[in-house]
Write an enzyme that holds these catalytic residues in place. Structure first.
Site, PDB file in Angstrom:
ATOM      1  N   TYR A 106       0.828  -1.210   0.000  1.00 24.42           N
ATOM      2  CA  TYR A 106       0.000   0.000   0.000  1.00 24.42           C
ATOM      3  C   TYR A 106       0.867   1.267   0.000  1.00 24.42           C
ATOM      4  CZ  TYR A 106      -3.982  -2.911   1.504  1.00 24.42           C
ATOM      5  OH  TYR A 106      -4.979  -3.853   1.600  1.00 24.42           O
ATOM      6  N   LYS A 147       6.173 -13.784   3.714  1.00 22.34           N
ATOM      7  CA  LYS A 147       6.147 -14.735   2.597  1.00 22.34           C
ATOM      8  C   LYS A 147       7.577 -14.756   2.063  1.00 22.34           C
ATOM      9  CE  LYS A 147       4.182 -17.490  -0.335  1.00 22.34           C
ATOM     10  NZ  LYS A 147       3.879 -18.877   0.086  1.00 22.34           N
ATOM     11  N   ASP A 150       0.558 -18.216   3.941  1.00 24.11           N
ATOM     12  CA  ASP A 150      -0.363 -19.275   3.513  1.00 24.11           C
ATOM     13  C   ASP A 150      -0.552 -20.297   4.640  1.00 24.11           C
ATOM     14  OD1 ASP A 150       2.331 -19.712   3.065  1.00 24.11           O
ATOM     15  OD2 ASP A 150       2.057 -21.007   1.330  1.00 24.11           O
ATOM     16  N   ASP A 207      -4.198  -7.370   6.300  1.00 28.32           N
ATOM     17  CA  ASP A 207      -5.546  -6.981   5.867  1.00 28.32           C
ATOM     18  C   ASP A 207      -6.384  -8.244   5.661  1.00 28.32           C
ATOM     19  OD1 ASP A 207      -7.737  -5.636   4.869  1.00 28.32           O
ATOM     20  OD2 ASP A 207      -6.846  -5.197   2.920  1.00 28.32           O
ATOM     21  N   ASP A 253      -9.416 -10.073   8.361  1.00 25.22           N
ATOM     22  CA  ASP A 253     -10.797 -10.387   7.962  1.00 25.22           C
ATOM     23  C   ASP A 253     -11.119 -11.841   8.316  1.00 25.22           C
ATOM     24  OD1 ASP A 253     -11.111  -7.856   6.911  1.00 25.22           O
ATOM     25  OD2 ASP A 253     -12.125  -8.557   5.109  1.00 25.22           O
TER      26      ASP A 253
END
Ligand code: GGG
Length: 358
Positions: free
Chosen positions: A138, A189, A222, A246, A250
């Site tokens: 972002y 990652k 993951d 983010d 959720d």
């Protein structure tokens, strides 16, 4: 009597309904406690303003927020305006100039709410996700060229600076250290993203030396989704990049019963500018105006706001009132499987604050 200056930015969709509920709760609490009050300034920033004036907020709008003790934000996004315009035009246009680099998202299963995970109890799931809130995917770096041609190219750069990574990982270690389990999981990652994410790994290892009492481990994002579902009790404080957190937050909200109850603090930990508090959920145009938005995420965000401005006892009282409301199934909005309205939940919360349980 102490007066706190609050900037209210309801934004779009159900943001308007839940911020109204949140402010009513804050005023009720201030009245009940009697040692402080709120001076609220409303900002009509959002997609309606974009349609009228071509921008969701004034160009130098973030400067107008300097001097407030905190910001209560609702949501941004509209069905008829591209999401990247609304997100960058309002929420990120506030978070970035105000350097609110730590996005803090607690997740718990509140009393009366059932997790979709069949065998998980409230003791198994008590997390705080720290989302890096200023850079990564972002950062705003990238571009698009050769539009419409076969060789069209579009990039969104994942930018990680040592300053940015160090400050968020230090914040996460400090937060983990302040919690009873002193347990931190760092999510990256770094097998596939071999530069920025390896910088995260390096900084984590270096930073850990300053926190010998904090147990920490690393997860690939993951594998983290699997661990959150299969072994929720193995997690406590979690830190991840802007994009990874983010998504994970959720998932966390869903595992705690509903995204409607999930809160966020966008913090400037140095306190050089005001911090911003908002429910995790977005504008939810499918239910806007129906009076059924869940205000609990905003109430919990308001409790985080109170904690941030130094009113810890008031924050505790608000959390207790929230928990007594969620414990009552009759006060569950449709996202929790009930049929209560925003108004019914808000009135019940205020009655609880006022000591009237009618
Ligand atoms: N209240 C949260 C909100 O309005 N979120 C809108 C959204 O699209 N957020 C994307 C993000 O948090 O990165």
């Amino acid at each position: 009597m102490k007066t706190y200056k609050i900037a209210s930015i309801p934004g779009d969709g159900i943001g308007v309904e839940v911020v109204d509920a949140g402010l009513r709760a804050l005023h009720a609490l201030a009245e009940r406690i009697g040692t402080f009050q709120f001076d609220v300034t409303h900002f009509d920033w959002g997609t309606d303003r974009f349609k009228r004036e071509g921008a969701l907020m004034p160009a130098d709008g973030a400067q107008d927020l300097i001097g407030f003790d905190a910001i209560l934000f609702g949501a941004v996004g509209a069905p008829d305006v591209p999401d990247h315009l609304t997100l960058w035009g309002l929420r990120l246009n506030i978070c970035q100039p105000l350097d609110q680099y730590a996005n803090v998202r607690p997740t718990r299963i509140l009393p009366g709410i059932k997790s979709p995970l069949a065998s998980v109890s409230d003791k198994d799931l008590d997390w705080v996700i720290v989302r890096e809130n200023s850079e990564g995917e972002y950062s705003g770096q990238g571009g698009r060229s050769h539009r419409g041609q076969p060789q069209e190219v579009a990039t969104d750069m994942a930018v990680f600076t040592r300053v940015g990574v160090e400050r968020i990982i230090r914040y996460a270690f400090e937060l983990a250290q302040s919690r009873p389990r002193k347990l931190l999981t760092i999510v990256t990652k770094s097998n596939a993203q071999r530069y920025g994410m390896v910088l995260w790994d390096d900084v984590a290892r270096e930073m850990a030396r300053d926190f010998p009492d904090v147990r920490w481990d690393k997860m690939l994002v993951d594998a983290m989704t699997v661990r959150m579902v299969m072994q929720p009790q193995s997690l406590d404080t979690i830190v991840a990049t802007n994009l990874h957190a983010d998504v994970l937050s959720d998932l966390a909200a869903a595992l705690s019963g509903s995204i409607g109850v999930a809160p966020t603090a966008n913090l400037n930990p140095k306190r050089t500018t005001p911090s911003m508090f908002e429910p995790i959920h977005g504008s939810a145009f499918d239910i806007t105006g129906k009076g059924i938005a869940n205000p609990v995420g905003t109430f919990w965000s308001a409790a985080m706001l109170l904690e941030h401005i130094g009113e810890a006892e008031a924050a505790e009282q608000l959390m207790q009132a929230i928990e007594s409301v969620t414990a009552n199934q009759e006060l569950h909005t449709p996202d929790l499987g009930g049929d209560a309205t925003t108004e019914k939940v808000t009135a019940a919360l205020i009655a609880q604050i006022q000591g009237r349980n009618d």
